[in-house]
Design a protein around this motif. Structure first.
Motif, PDB file in Angstrom:
ATOM      1  N   GLY A 200       0.836  -1.187   0.000  1.00 35.11           N
ATOM      2  CA  GLY A 200       0.000   0.000   0.000  1.00 35.11           C
ATOM      3  C   GLY A 200       0.872   1.238   0.000  1.00 35.11           C
ATOM      4  N   PRO A 201       0.310   2.388   0.360  1.00 39.24           N
ATOM      5  CA  PRO A 201       1.089   3.632   0.328  1.00 39.24           C
ATOM      6  C   PRO A 201       2.350   3.604   1.185  1.00 39.24           C
ATOM      7  N   GLY A 202       2.366   2.796   2.234  1.00 45.16           N
ATOM      8  CA  GLY A 202       3.534   2.759   3.102  1.00 45.16           C
ATOM      9  C   GLY A 202       4.594   1.762   2.704  1.00 45.16           C
ATOM     10  N   ARG A 203       4.336   0.970   1.678  1.00 43.40           N
ATOM     11  CA  ARG A 203       5.305  -0.046   1.239  1.00 43.40           C
ATOM     12  C   ARG A 203       5.257  -0.137  -0.271  1.00 43.40           C
ATOM     13  N   ARG A 204       6.356   0.191  -0.902  1.00 47.59           N
ATOM     14  CA  ARG A 204       6.386   0.315  -2.353  1.00 47.59           C
ATOM     15  C   ARG A 204       7.014  -0.914  -2.991  1.00 47.59           C
ATOM     16  N   MET A 205       6.477  -1.301  -4.142  1.00 47.15           N
ATOM     17  CA  MET A 205       7.068  -2.371  -4.934  1.00 47.15           C
ATOM     18  C   MET A 205       8.329  -1.866  -5.633  1.00 47.15           C
ATOM     19  N   ILE A 206       9.096  -2.795  -6.171  1.00 48.36           N
ATOM     20  CA  ILE A 206      10.330  -2.451  -6.879  1.00 48.36           C
ATOM     21  C   ILE A 206      10.031  -2.377  -8.379  1.00 48.36           C
ATOM     22  N   LEU A 207      10.240  -1.225  -8.964  1.00 50.59           N
ATOM     23  CA  LEU A 207      10.076  -1.071 -10.407  1.00 50.59           C
ATOM     24  C   LEU A 207      11.303  -1.655 -11.092  1.00 50.59           C
ATOM     25  N   ALA A 208      11.125  -2.796 -11.758  1.00 48.24           N
ATOM     26  CA  ALA A 208      12.254  -3.534 -12.317  1.00 48.24           C
ATOM     27  C   ALA A 208      12.502  -3.241 -13.785  1.00 48.24           C
ATOM     28  N   ASP A 209      11.482  -2.765 -14.504  1.00 46.87           N
ATOM     29  CA  ASP A 209      11.658  -2.580 -15.943  1.00 46.87           C
ATOM     30  C   ASP A 209      10.573  -1.662 -16.482  1.00 46.87           C
ATOM     31  N   ILE A 210      10.934  -0.845 -17.462  1.00 50.26           N
ATOM     32  CA  ILE A 210       9.992  -0.008 -18.207  1.00 50.26           C
ATOM     33  C   ILE A 210      10.366  -0.101 -19.677  1.00 50.26           C
ATOM     34  N   GLU A 211       9.392  -0.426 -20.519  1.00 48.55           N
ATOM     35  CA  GLU A 211       9.662  -0.490 -21.952  1.00 48.55           C
ATOM     36  C   GLU A 211       8.441  -0.012 -22.722  1.00 48.55           C
ATOM     37  N   ARG A 212       8.633   0.181 -24.024  1.00 45.89           N
ATOM     38  CA  ARG A 212       7.551   0.589 -24.923  1.00 45.89           C
ATOM     39  C   ARG A 212       7.332  -0.511 -25.937  1.00 45.89           C
ATOM     40  N   TYR A 213       6.065  -0.928 -26.075  1.00 44.08           N
ATOM     41  CA  TYR A 213       5.691  -1.920 -27.077  1.00 44.08           C
ATOM     42  C   TYR A 213       4.574  -1.318 -27.929  1.00 44.08           C
ATOM     43  N   GLY A 214       4.946  -0.816 -29.100  1.00 41.17           N
ATOM     44  CA  GLY A 214       3.978  -0.100 -29.908  1.00 41.17           C
ATOM     45  C   GLY A 214       3.522   1.135 -29.152  1.00 41.17           C
ATOM     46  N   ASP A 215       2.200   1.298 -29.001  1.00 42.46           N
ATOM     47  CA  ASP A 215       1.700   2.461 -28.276  1.00 42.46           C
ATOM     48  C   ASP A 215       1.377   2.137 -26.811  1.00 42.46           C
ATOM     49  N   CYS A 216       1.814   0.983 -26.345  1.00 41.73           N
ATOM     50  CA  CYS A 216       1.588   0.581 -24.949  1.00 41.73           C
ATOM     51  C   CYS A 216       2.857   0.748 -24.118  1.00 41.73           C
ATOM     52  N   ALA A 217       2.691   1.214 -22.897  1.00 46.47           N
ATOM     53  CA  ALA A 217       3.791   1.237 -21.934  1.00 46.47           C
ATOM     54  C   ALA A 217       3.793  -0.082 -21.168  1.00 46.47           C
ATOM     55  N   TYR A 218       4.975  -0.621 -20.946  1.00 45.21           N
ATOM     56  CA  TYR A 218       5.124  -1.890 -20.227  1.00 45.21           C
ATOM     57  C   TYR A 218       5.871  -1.625 -18.928  1.00 45.21           C
ATOM     58  N   LEU A 219       5.269  -2.050 -17.812  1.00 48.54           N
ATOM     59  CA  LEU A 219       5.866  -1.881 -16.489  1.00 48.54           C
ATOM     60  C   LEU A 219       6.009  -3.252 -15.843  1.00 48.54           C
ATOM     61  N   ARG A 220       7.189  -3.514 -15.282  1.00 44.94           N
ATOM     62  CA  ARG A 220       7.395  -4.765 -14.548  1.00 44.94           C
ATOM     63  C   ARG A 220       7.802  -4.426 -13.119  1.00 44.94           C
ATOM     64  N   TYR A 221       7.035  -4.954 -12.166  1.00 47.95           N
ATOM     65  CA  TYR A 221       7.293  -4.718 -10.747  1.00 47.95           C
ATOM     66  C   TYR A 221       7.655  -6.035 -10.059  1.00 47.95           C
ATOM     67  N   ARG A 222       8.638  -5.964  -9.187  1.00 54.27           N
ATOM     68  CA  ARG A 222       8.997  -7.105  -8.344  1.00 54.27           C
ATOM     69  C   ARG A 222       8.389  -6.908  -6.966  1.00 54.27           C
ATOM     70  N   LEU A 223       7.798  -7.982  -6.434  1.00 55.44           N
ATOM     71  CA  LEU A 223       7.180  -7.936  -5.117  1.00 55.44           C
ATOM     72  C   LEU A 223       7.950  -8.763  -4.096  1.00 55.44           C
ATOM     73  N   THR A 224       8.853  -9.615  -4.567  1.00 49.85           N
ATOM     74  CA  THR A 224       9.692 -10.417  -3.679  1.00 49.85           C
ATOM     75  C   THR A 224      11.113 -10.365  -4.187  1.00 49.85           C
ATOM     76  N   GLU A 225      12.010 -10.949  -3.428  1.00 54.86           N
ATOM     77  CA  GLU A 225      13.417 -11.014  -3.817  1.00 54.86           C
ATOM     78  C   GLU A 225      13.743 -12.302  -4.568  1.00 54.86           C
ATOM     79  N   GLN A 226      12.731 -13.104  -4.873  1.00 57.92           N
ATOM     80  CA  GLN A 226      12.980 -14.348  -5.583  1.00 57.92           C
ATOM     81  C   GLN A 226      13.475 -14.057  -7.000  1.00 57.92           C
ATOM     82  N   PRO A 227      14.441 -14.858  -7.486  1.00 57.52           N
ATOM     83  CA  PRO A 227      14.903 -14.661  -8.860  1.00 57.52           C
ATOM     84  C   PRO A 227      13.783 -14.912  -9.854  1.00 57.52           C
ATOM     85  N   SER A 228      13.733 -14.114 -10.922  1.00 56.45           N
ATOM     86  CA  SER A 228      12.627 -14.209 -11.872  1.00 56.45           C
ATOM     87  C   SER A 228      12.789 -15.368 -12.835  1.00 56.45           C
ATOM     88  N   GLU A 229      13.963 -15.913 -12.950  1.00 53.55           N
ATOM     89  CA  GLU A 229      14.183 -17.047 -13.860  1.00 53.55           C
ATOM     90  C   GLU A 229      14.658 -18.246 -13.067  1.00 53.55           C
TER      91      GLU A 229
END
Length: 229
Positions: A200-229
């Motif tokens: 919530g407002p007192g605890r922020r997620m980690i913004l891991a990536d921002i990209e553009r795909y055509g006319d869409c913005a892509y946002l990737r947020y991490r919520l844990t420290e677990q490796p993504s792969e």
């Protein structure tokens, strides 16, 4: 996290946070470029989960579309598309829907204990039906998927499923595509519904990536420290 899969929540939404509008036709949110990105993500996971409401309303196939990506999965000894998973309290789903009839992948239905016998009668010929509490327990569902070799799970909606996974702290990553328009209809489904979220407002997620795909913005947020792969 060693007893459950890595959980990735994927969504496409309007700039004001809606997954769809309230019309009878499906609202197109993703750009062609973002759809190709999603196809790559689907090809990289072991299973895709959607709620029963999404199956009834949107009739999804949940298949990897690219022939190249399907062939790559086959070369790795995998089915062309990941396993399909759904959650239903009532077990009332039509076995002729494309969710069940398309693809050579396994389909798994998690159902409340009191509806398990009914679901097996209706869906037992097209899916594996698993009783998983009353109501269905998401931690138990994830533990069962993990025991079936699912290491990476993509959750594709809808609003209620997103909310349940997020409020219970069961999500490792969010991938959101933002379409460049507004829906502005309070009766339409949003990304999440009301709930008490760990972030919530007192605890922020980690913004891991921002990209553009055509006319869409892509946002990737991490919520844990677990490796993504």
């Amino acid at each position: 996290m060693n007893d459950r899969p890595y959980v990735l929540v994927k969504c496409a939404m309007s700039l004001d946070g809606f997954l769809d509008d309230s019309s009878d036709q499906r609202l197109l949110l993703s750009s062609p470029e973002d759809s190709a990105r999603v196809d790559e993500q689907r090809a990289a996971v072991d299973a895709i989960l959607v709620g029963a409401t999404t199956i009834r309303a949107d009739n999804p196939r949940l298949m990897v579309r690219s022939p190249k990506l399907r062939q790559q999965r086959i070369m790795r000894g995998l089915p062309e598309s990941p396993k399909k998973v759904t959650v239903t309290r009532s077990g009332d789903l039509d076995p002729s829907l494309p969710f069940f009839t398309t693809g050579d992948c396994e389909k798994i239905v998690y159902v409340s204990d009191d509806a398990a016998d009914k679901a097996r009668r209706i869906l037992g010929s097209v899916a594996t039906v698993v009783a998983c509490g009353d109501p269905v327990s998401l931690p138990a569902l994830l533990a069962d998927l993990y025991s079936r070799g699912i290491g990476r799970l993509m959750v594709e909606g809808g609003s209620s499923i997103h909310t349940q996974f997020l409020t219970q702290g069961l999500v490792d990553e969010i991938q959101a595509a933002i379409a460049p328009f507004f829906v502005g209809d309070s009766s339409a489904p949003r990304f999440v519904t009301d709930g008490k979220f760990p972030f919530g407002p007192g605890r922020r997620m980690i913004l891991a990536d921002i990209e553009r795909y055509g006319d869409c913005a892509y946002l990737r947020y991490r919520l844990t420290e677990q490796p993504s792969e």
